[in-house]
Design a protein around this motif. Structure first.
Motif, mmCIF file in Angstrom:
data_model
loop_
_atom_site.group_PDB
_atom_site.id
_atom_site.type_symbol
_atom_site.label_atom_id
_atom_site.label_comp_id
_atom_site.label_asym_id
_atom_site.label_seq_id
_atom_site.Cartn_x
_atom_site.Cartn_y
_atom_site.Cartn_z
ATOM 1 N N VAL A 1 42.233 25.870 49.997
ATOM 2 C CA VAL A 1 42.581 26.468 48.706
ATOM 3 C C VAL A 1 41.490 27.453 48.302
ATOM 4 N N GLN A 2 41.912 28.663 47.974
ATOM 5 C CA GLN A 2 40.996 29.666 47.425
ATOM 6 C C GLN A 2 41.418 29.953 45.990
ATOM 7 N N CYS A 3 40.491 29.799 45.056
ATOM 8 C CA CYS A 3 40.784 29.981 43.638
ATOM 9 C C CYS A 3 40.287 31.346 43.167
ATOM 10 N N LYS A 4 41.137 32.073 42.468
ATOM 11 C CA LYS A 4 40.782 33.378 41.916
ATOM 12 C C LYS A 4 41.042 33.363 40.415
ATOM 13 N N HIS A 5 40.003 33.074 39.654
ATOM 14 C CA HIS A 5 40.150 33.039 38.208
ATOM 15 C C HIS A 5 39.924 34.443 37.652
ATOM 16 N N TRP A 6 40.893 35.305 37.922
ATOM 17 C CA TRP A 6 40.824 36.710 37.516
ATOM 18 C C TRP A 6 41.784 36.915 36.346
ATOM 19 N N LYS A 7 41.242 37.337 35.205
ATOM 20 C CA LYS A 7 42.041 37.478 34.003
ATOM 21 C C LYS A 7 42.808 38.800 33.953
ATOM 22 N N LYS A 8 42.259 39.844 34.572
ATOM 23 C CA LYS A 8 42.903 41.158 34.509
ATOM 24 C C LYS A 8 43.248 41.695 35.896
ATOM 25 N N LYS B 1 44.459 42.026 39.613
ATOM 26 C CA LYS B 1 45.416 41.342 40.471
ATOM 27 C C LYS B 1 44.801 41.071 41.842
ATOM 28 N N VAL B 2 45.226 39.983 42.459
ATOM 29 C CA VAL B 2 44.766 39.654 43.805
ATOM 30 C C VAL B 2 45.510 40.548 44.789
ATOM 31 N N GLY B 3 44.772 41.344 45.542
ATOM 32 C CA GLY B 3 45.384 42.318 46.441
ATOM 33 C C GLY B 3 45.446 41.873 47.883
ATOM 34 N N VAL B 4 45.999 42.728 48.715
ATOM 35 C CA VAL B 4 46.231 42.398 50.119
ATOM 36 C C VAL B 4 44.919 42.277 50.890
ATOM 37 N N LYS B 5 43.875 42.984 50.468
ATOM 38 C CA LYS B 5 42.591 42.894 51.154
ATOM 39 C C LYS B 5 42.049 41.470 51.132
ATOM 40 N N VAL B 6 42.192 40.815 49.995
ATOM 41 C CA VAL B 6 41.735 39.428 49.870
ATOM 42 C C VAL B 6 42.506 38.531 50.823
ATOM 43 N N LEU B 7 43.807 38.722 50.906
ATOM 44 C CA LEU B 7 44.631 37.871 51.764
ATOM 45 C C LEU B 7 44.338 38.102 53.243
ATOM 46 N N ARG B 8 44.039 39.331 53.631
ATOM 47 C CA ARG B 8 43.684 39.604 55.030
ATOM 48 C C ARG B 8 42.422 38.829 55.417
ATOM 49 N N GLU B 9 41.436 38.819 54.518
ATOM 50 C CA GLU B 9 40.204 38.091 54.789
ATOM 51 C C GLU B 9 40.468 36.594 54.878
ATOM 52 N N LEU B 10 41.297 36.088 53.981
ATOM 53 C CA LEU B 10 41.600 34.659 53.986
ATOM 54 C C LEU B 10 42.442 34.267 55.195
ATOM 55 N N TYR B 11 43.248 35.203 55.691
ATOM 56 C CA TYR B 11 44.046 34.912 56.888
ATOM 57 C C TYR B 11 43.130 34.695 58.090
ATOM 58 N N GLY B 12 42.051 35.462 58.145
ATOM 59 C CA GLY B 12 41.073 35.252 59.205
ATOM 60 C C GLY B 12 40.405 33.892 59.087
ATOM 61 N N ILE C 1 45.389 30.506 44.704
ATOM 62 C CA ILE C 1 45.806 30.276 43.315
ATOM 63 C C ILE C 1 45.025 31.211 42.400
ATOM 64 N N THR C 2 45.739 31.947 41.585
ATOM 65 C CA THR C 2 45.096 32.852 40.636
ATOM 66 C C THR C 2 45.593 32.568 39.225
ATOM 67 N N SER C 3 44.740 32.823 38.256
ATOM 68 C CA SER C 3 45.157 32.689 36.865
ATOM 69 C C SER C 3 45.951 33.909 36.423
ATOM 70 N N GLY C 4 45.959 34.948 37.264
ATOM 71 C CA GLY C 4 46.684 36.175 36.953
ATOM 72 C C GLY C 4 47.892 36.383 37.844
ATOM 73 N N GLU C 5 47.903 37.516 38.580
ATOM 74 C CA GLU C 5 49.051 37.896 39.392
ATOM 75 C C GLU C 5 48.596 38.382 40.767
ATOM 76 N N PHE C 6 49.569 38.534 41.678
ATOM 77 C CA PHE C 6 49.359 39.112 42.999
ATOM 78 C C PHE C 6 50.040 40.477 43.055
ATOM 79 N N THR C 7 49.456 41.389 43.806
ATOM 80 C CA THR C 7 50.102 42.684 43.994
ATOM 81 C C THR C 7 51.314 42.518 44.906
ATOM 82 N N ILE C 8 52.220 43.496 44.875
ATOM 83 C CA ILE C 8 53.400 43.455 45.741
ATOM 84 C C ILE C 8 52.980 43.454 47.214
ATOM 85 N N ASP C 9 51.968 44.265 47.557
ATOM 86 C CA ASP C 9 51.486 44.310 48.943
ATOM 87 C C ASP C 9 50.981 42.943 49.389
ATOM 88 N N ALA C 10 50.302 42.229 48.514
ATOM 89 C CA ALA C 10 49.793 40.901 48.853
ATOM 90 C C ALA C 10 50.943 39.933 49.096
#
Length: 276
Positions: free
Chosen positions: A139-146, A148-159, A172-181
């Motif tokens: 589990v990776q937690c992203k407590h980002w209020k403004k 969005k969690v983008g695809v770059k983050v997911l590529r790193e986590l996929y590795g 898991i984020t407190s906000g949203e994910f981008t469409i690309d993600a």
């Protein structure tokens, strides 16, 4: 040796409080009753070690007992935080450490073995490690209020996921994910959970001991867009007690199992319900 002791004590602070009590009791019994039987009784040096062990046993027991009240307090606070977090605004008020502690407690109550390190040290892409039925989820937690969690983050986590050979990566984020993600996560062992979905998941745990229960699970709400199952709650009117929205829910337990009713989304702070 100091590093090993420090690591053990840190583990006890993060473990359930009763683990410290058990280790403390065992250390006292070992030094007073088991250790003497391992020594040669007619040797002067053995008698010296025996006396030293008995003298040290209360101190050693107290050292291992020391984390117990702190572990108990941490667990109590985490459970209360879980009970009182019922909206996205509640989540936004938490700091990053409280956010991670909240998620750890949520998964504990779901029957997972939870391993997490609440500190400022580098986590290598993993905040929480979950184990259940011999399957491992990260589990990776992203407590980002403004942001969005983008695809770059997911590529790193996929590795990280591939290197660890875990079964799943949950982001898991407190906000949203981008469409690309969201598109990147499709057809991969990812669960993406945004703030709104997280609130729904928490509501499931908050109501687990009640007669009524929301039919929500991580699997249903954690999948990317396009693969997600329909949400079973629909907004209707407002709560006459607190002014929050009412949602259509389905009772899962008790004599009313299978029946639908309207409940306040402010649960557990507001327990207003109305029959359909």
């Amino acid at each position: 040796m100091a590093k090993k002791n420090e690591s053990l004590l840190r583990m006890l602070f993060e473990a359930p409080w009763w683990v410290s009590v058990l280790i403390s009791g065992f250390s006292y019994l070992f030094l007073n009753y088991i250790f003497p039987r391992l020594l040669v009784s007619d040797a002067m040096v053995s008698q010296a070690f025996l006396n030293a062990a008995r003298d040290l046993s209360p101190m050693v027991a107290l050292v291992f007992l020391f984390p117990a009240p702190f572990a108990f307090l941490r667990s109590y606070i985490s459970k209360k935080r879980l009970e009182n977090t019922s909206s996205v605004s509640d989540i936004a008020k938490l700091d990053w450490m409280e956010f991670e502690a909240l998620l750890g407690e949520f998964y504990r109550q779901q029957g997972y073995t939870v391993k997490q390190k609440l500190s400022h040290s580098s986590d290598g892409g993993v905040d929480i490690k979950l184990t259940k039925d011999r399957k491992v989820s990260l589990v990776q937690c992203k407590h980002w209020k403004k942001q969005k969690v983008g695809v770059k983050v997911l590529r790193e986590l996929y590795g990280v996921l591939l290197d660890s050979k875990a079964d799943k990566m949950i982001v898991i984020t407190s906000g949203e994910f981008t469409i690309d993600a969201q598109q990147f996560a499709q057809h991969k062992e990812f669960d993406l959970i945004n703030g709104v979905q997280l609130v729904s998941m928490l509501a499931q745990t908050q109501q687990s001991n009640d007669t009524v229960n929301i039919d929500i699970s991580t699997q249903e709400y954690g999948t990317p867009l396009g693969n997600r199952k329909p949400i079973e709650t629909t907004s209707l009117s407002t709560c006459p007690k607190c002014g929050s929205e009412l949602t259509l829910r389905t009772a899962r337990k008790g004599s009313n199992a299978g029946k639908q009713f309207y409940g306040c989304i402010g649960f557990p702070k507001c327990r207003y319900t109305r029959s359909k």
